[in-house]
Design a protein around this motif. Structure first.
Motif, PDB file in Angstrom:
ATOM      1  N   ASN A 176       0.923  -0.948  -0.133  1.00  0.00           N
ATOM      2  CA  ASN A 176       0.364   0.032  -0.310  1.00  0.00           C
ATOM      3  C   ASN A 176       0.610   1.266  -0.009  1.00  0.00           C
ATOM      4  N   SER A 177       1.562   1.530  -1.035  1.00  0.00           N
ATOM      5  CA  SER A 177       2.019   2.712  -0.951  1.00  0.00           C
ATOM      6  C   SER A 177       1.376   3.452  -0.914  1.00  0.00           C
ATOM      7  N   LYS A 178       0.041   4.516  -0.963  1.00  0.00           N
ATOM      8  CA  LYS A 178      -0.325   5.955  -0.714  1.00  0.00           C
ATOM      9  C   LYS A 178      -0.310   6.038   1.162  1.00  0.00           C
ATOM     10  N   GLN A 179       0.327   4.770   1.741  1.00  0.00           N
ATOM     11  CA  GLN A 179       0.018   4.104   3.385  1.00  0.00           C
ATOM     12  C   GLN A 179       1.838   5.426   3.215  1.00  0.00           C
ATOM     13  N   LEU A 180       3.041   5.401   2.792  1.00  0.00           N
ATOM     14  CA  LEU A 180       4.162   6.216   2.464  1.00  0.00           C
ATOM     15  C   LEU A 180       4.407   7.604   1.951  1.00  0.00           C
ATOM     16  N   LYS A 181       3.315   7.899   1.245  1.00  0.00           N
ATOM     17  CA  LYS A 181       3.165   8.536   0.280  1.00  0.00           C
ATOM     18  C   LYS A 181       3.019  10.412   1.255  1.00  0.00           C
ATOM     19  N   SER A 182       2.655  10.133   1.923  1.00  0.00           N
ATOM     20  CA  SER A 182       3.284  11.613   2.951  1.00  0.00           C
ATOM     21  C   SER A 182       4.166  11.565   3.176  1.00  0.00           C
ATOM     22  N   LEU A 183       5.436  10.642   3.651  1.00  0.00           N
ATOM     23  CA  LEU A 183       5.836  10.436   4.368  1.00  0.00           C
ATOM     24  C   LEU A 183       7.593  10.633   3.561  1.00  0.00           C
ATOM     25  N   VAL A 184       7.265  10.249   2.066  1.00  0.00           N
ATOM     26  CA  VAL A 184       8.120  10.052   0.981  1.00  0.00           C
ATOM     27  C   VAL A 184       8.014  11.871   1.077  1.00  0.00           C
ATOM     28  N   ASP A 185       6.900  12.218   0.553  1.00  0.00           N
ATOM     29  CA  ASP A 185       6.912  13.773   0.150  1.00  0.00           C
ATOM     30  C   ASP A 185       7.814  14.935   0.864  1.00  0.00           C
ATOM     31  N   VAL A 186       8.109  14.464   2.694  1.00  0.00           N
ATOM     32  CA  VAL A 186       9.227  15.199   3.292  1.00  0.00           C
ATOM     33  C   VAL A 186      10.133  14.613   3.301  1.00  0.00           C
ATOM     34  N   LEU A 187      10.972  13.622   3.054  1.00  0.00           N
ATOM     35  CA  LEU A 187      11.990  13.221   3.285  1.00  0.00           C
ATOM     36  C   LEU A 187      13.284  13.027   1.907  1.00  0.00           C
TER      37      LEU A 187
END
Length: 343
Positions: A176-187
């Motif tokens: 479920n890549s959507k679960q990580l999207k907001s984190l990746v947007d920051v990192l």
């Protein structure tokens, strides 16, 4: 204090402590619970034309009452009188006495006037000031002296944590890549053109797999292919409250909304955020601060000549505190079971 004395040159430590003006007799306390005191005594005993170092193994219950320090010292030297009298008075002008004990020194380190016995090899029959100092608190060394800084152990723990986090990141990205999207947007703050969650997962996975020696692992704030390095970069540019918000985001991304609160390092306590956070967010905030603390300690150790010297006790206490938390956090993240949530 758990010091590996096989890694230390005790004579050098004693010599590294400057003599005070007009000081000719000084006393150090050395807790030697991890090694034979007889062997240590042989290791540090020295006699030269100016300065003698005289080890005394403490076998009686002395120096437990601050009001009895002078009486205890007089008993200590009286029991060792024959050995002390063997020191040639005509050639020795300074004397360091090292008390070898199985216990830590817990009394206040204050100076008290004392009249030395007439037979004493230095200042015999004269009044001087007695001050018993913890050797490891007095001796100052570089950050890379022996294993006091625990750099190898810290490096291994960082690699272990990053490997676990990357494996879990890859699993979530596949499910479920959507679960990580907001984190990746920051990192991915320095990436140009954007990177997908899947691409990000491949980048950080390749980095972990490329590490050849975990005990030599050293994160860099500029290494964009490292998950831990990106987290450290966030610490460098974030306020405690902003970092707390990121900790919340990471906890959600990893499904870490369970478990007990971890005891943070003292350094992390000093940088704690305001406001209310979940237990998981608090744990992640402590982790961010510990990653940053490790990063700075490694940098200081690699460039020890650019920094002042510090006492062994301070370096060791700092490193033990850091290793303790990193070990706890490694166990914490290993036990995580990322829960897939709907975005």
């Amino acid at each position: 204090m758990d010091v590996n004395m096989t890694e230390l040159n005790l004579l050098d430590l004693i010599d590294s402590i400057s003599w005070s003006a007009d000081e000719r007799v000084r006393v150090f306390w050395l807790c030697a619970s991890k090694k034979s005191r007889s062997l240590i005594a042989k290791e540090i005993e020295r006699l030269d034309t100016e300065h003698a170092i005289f080890p005394v193994i403490l076998r009686d219950t002395l120096f437990v009452n601050a009001n009895a320090i002078l009486a205890d010292f007089n008993k200590l030297v009286s029991d060792a009188q024959k050995r002390l009298e063997a020191i040639p008075r005509s050639t020795i002008s300074k004397l360091s006495i090292v008390i070898l004990s199985n216990e830590e020194f817990s009394l206040p380190q204050v100076s008290s006037p004392i009249v030395l016995p007439a037979w004493f090899p230095v200042l015999g029959g004269c009044e001087t000031y007695l001050r018993i100092s913890d050797l490891f608190q007095q001796a100052e060394v570089d950050l890379l002296n022996g294993d006091s800084a625990r750099i190898d152990q810290i490096a291994s723990l960082l690699y272990e944590i990053e490997s676990t986090l990357v494996s879990q990141f890859v699993w979530i990205a596949e499910n479920n890549s959507k679960q990580l999207k907001s984190l990746v947007d920051v990192l991915k703050f320095d990436d140009k053109g954007g990177v997908s969650v899947e691409s990000f997962a491949e980048i950080i996975k390749s980095h972990v797999e490329s590490v050849g020696a975990p005990r030599a692992y050293r994160p860099s704030a500029k290494a964009l292919n490292s998950l831990l390095s990106r987290m450290i970069s966030q610490v460098l540019k974030s306020s405690p409250d902003k970092l707390g918000a990121l900790a919340t985001k990471v906890a959600v991304a990893y499904g870490a909304e369970h478990g007990s609160i971890l005891k943070p390092t003292l350094f992390s306590v000093m940088m704690r955020p305001t406001g209310q956070f979940t237990i998981a967010a608090k744990n992640w905030h402590s982790a961010f601060m510990s990653f940053y603390q490790s990063y700075q300690l490694m940098n200081a150790a690699a460039h020890a000549g650019e920094y002042p010297k510090y006492s062994i006790s301070l370096i060791l206490a700092n490193s033990q505190d850091l290793v303790r938390f990193l070990s706890d956090f490694s166990n914490y993240v290993s036990a995580l079971s990322p829960e897939l949530t709907e975005s």
